[in-house]
Scaffold this motif. Structure first.
Motif, mmCIF file in Angstrom:
data_model
loop_
_atom_site.group_PDB
_atom_site.id
_atom_site.type_symbol
_atom_site.label_atom_id
_atom_site.label_comp_id
_atom_site.label_asym_id
_atom_site.label_seq_id
_atom_site.Cartn_x
_atom_site.Cartn_y
_atom_site.Cartn_z
ATOM 1 N N THR A 80 0.855 -1.182 0.000
ATOM 2 C CA THR A 80 0.000 0.000 0.000
ATOM 3 C C THR A 80 0.892 1.233 0.000
ATOM 4 N N ALA A 81 0.525 2.207 -0.803
ATOM 5 C CA ALA A 81 1.325 3.426 -0.906
ATOM 6 C C ALA A 81 1.273 4.219 0.397
ATOM 7 N N GLU A 82 2.405 4.830 0.714
ATOM 8 C CA GLU A 82 2.446 5.765 1.841
ATOM 9 C C GLU A 82 2.359 7.165 1.261
ATOM 10 N N GLN A 83 1.719 8.070 1.985
ATOM 11 C CA GLN A 83 1.567 9.446 1.522
ATOM 12 C C GLN A 83 2.346 10.383 2.425
ATOM 13 N N TYR A 84 3.012 11.362 1.811
ATOM 14 C CA TYR A 84 3.742 12.360 2.590
ATOM 15 C C TYR A 84 4.022 13.571 1.716
ATOM 16 N N THR A 85 4.487 14.632 2.352
ATOM 17 C CA THR A 85 4.835 15.868 1.656
ATOM 18 C C THR A 85 6.309 16.150 1.871
ATOM 19 N N SER A 86 6.980 16.592 0.805
ATOM 20 C CA SER A 86 8.381 16.997 0.889
ATOM 21 C C SER A 86 8.526 18.233 0.012
ATOM 22 N N GLY A 87 8.871 19.356 0.630
ATOM 23 C CA GLY A 87 8.952 20.604 -0.132
ATOM 24 C C GLY A 87 7.619 20.864 -0.810
ATOM 25 N N PRO A 88 7.639 21.197 -2.102
ATOM 26 C CA PRO A 88 6.387 21.506 -2.802
ATOM 27 C C PRO A 88 5.625 20.264 -3.278
ATOM 28 N N PHE A 89 6.175 19.091 -3.049
ATOM 29 C CA PHE A 89 5.589 17.871 -3.593
ATOM 30 C C PHE A 89 4.696 17.152 -2.580
ATOM 31 N N ASN A 90 3.561 16.687 -3.033
ATOM 32 C CA ASN A 90 2.718 15.742 -2.295
ATOM 33 C C ASN A 90 2.953 14.391 -2.953
ATOM 34 N N PHE A 91 3.480 13.456 -2.178
ATOM 35 C CA PHE A 91 3.899 12.164 -2.714
ATOM 36 C C PHE A 91 2.996 11.023 -2.283
ATOM 37 N N GLU A 92 2.916 10.032 -3.163
ATOM 38 C CA GLU A 92 2.491 8.679 -2.830
ATOM 39 C C GLU A 92 3.688 7.834 -3.223
ATOM 40 N N LYS A 93 4.129 6.942 -2.320
ATOM 41 C CA LYS A 93 5.344 6.170 -2.554
ATOM 42 C C LYS A 93 5.089 4.697 -2.288
ATOM 43 N N VAL A 94 5.591 3.866 -3.196
ATOM 44 C CA VAL A 94 5.581 2.418 -3.022
ATOM 45 C C VAL A 94 7.012 1.945 -3.255
#
Length: 178
Positions: A80-94
């Motif tokens: 399942t993807a994890e969601q987070y923010t880094s700088g200007p980016f909103n990420f979903e990461k697998v």
């Protein structure tokens, strides 16, 4: 042997052989492994020696490590993807072994000049929509939708968001070269 107790499943050799349209005899001739030995291996009735692993892998255009990896993990892995923010980016990461996959959105005007720490890996940035500028030590690239850039992630790099953007980013360990 109970299939649930297997640590290595060499029935994958049968799958590779059939996909290649080869018979046991074809593989035997190309690898020098007896038909009886191949048959037993495909049914997980004997263990494989390193030399045999190497010779069989070559028949299918694989490295011995690739064949061993297939035998070790022939089932799919779901995450399942994890969601987070880094700088200007909103990420979903697998993440899986050797590869991190990111889906990101960013608003116009954002900058990320110190991306998250990288190991020894390649980075691929594929712009899905919007416009971004990626600056590397000796070059700058402005990407439009559908364009992608691959670079060594160990290099200092920054992202400038020129228009609201959607980006796919892949971090690929260098041991998985392409």
């Amino acid at each position: 042997m109970n299939p649930n107790e297997l640590t290595l499943d060499f029935s994958v050799v049968r799958d590779l052989r059939k996909r290649a349209g080869m018979t046991l005899d074809d593989v035997s001739q190309k690898s020098g492994v007896s038909i009886a030995g191949l048959s037993k291996l495909e049914r997980n009735q004997n263990m494989i020696e390193l030399d045999t692993l190497y010779r069989l892998a070559r028949v299918f255009g694989l490295s011995a490590t690739d064949l061993l990896n297939l035998a070790e993990s022939c089932s799919a892995h779901c995450k399942t993807a994890e969601q987070y923010t880094s700088g200007p980016f909103n990420f979903e990461k697998v993440s899986f072994k050797g590869i991190d996959c990111f889906q990101a959105t960013a608003k116009r005007g954002g900058n990320l000049s110190k991306p998250e720490a990288h190991g020894d890996e390649f980075e691929i940035c594929w712009l899905r929509s919007g416009r971004i500028r990626i600056t590397l030590p000796r070059e700058t690239h402005e990407l439009s939708p559908g364009q992608a850039l691959k670079f060594d992630a160990a290099l200092a790099h920054s992202y400038e968001i020129l228009e609201d953007s959607e980006v796919t980013i892949i971090h690929l360990e260098k041991t998985h070269r392409f």
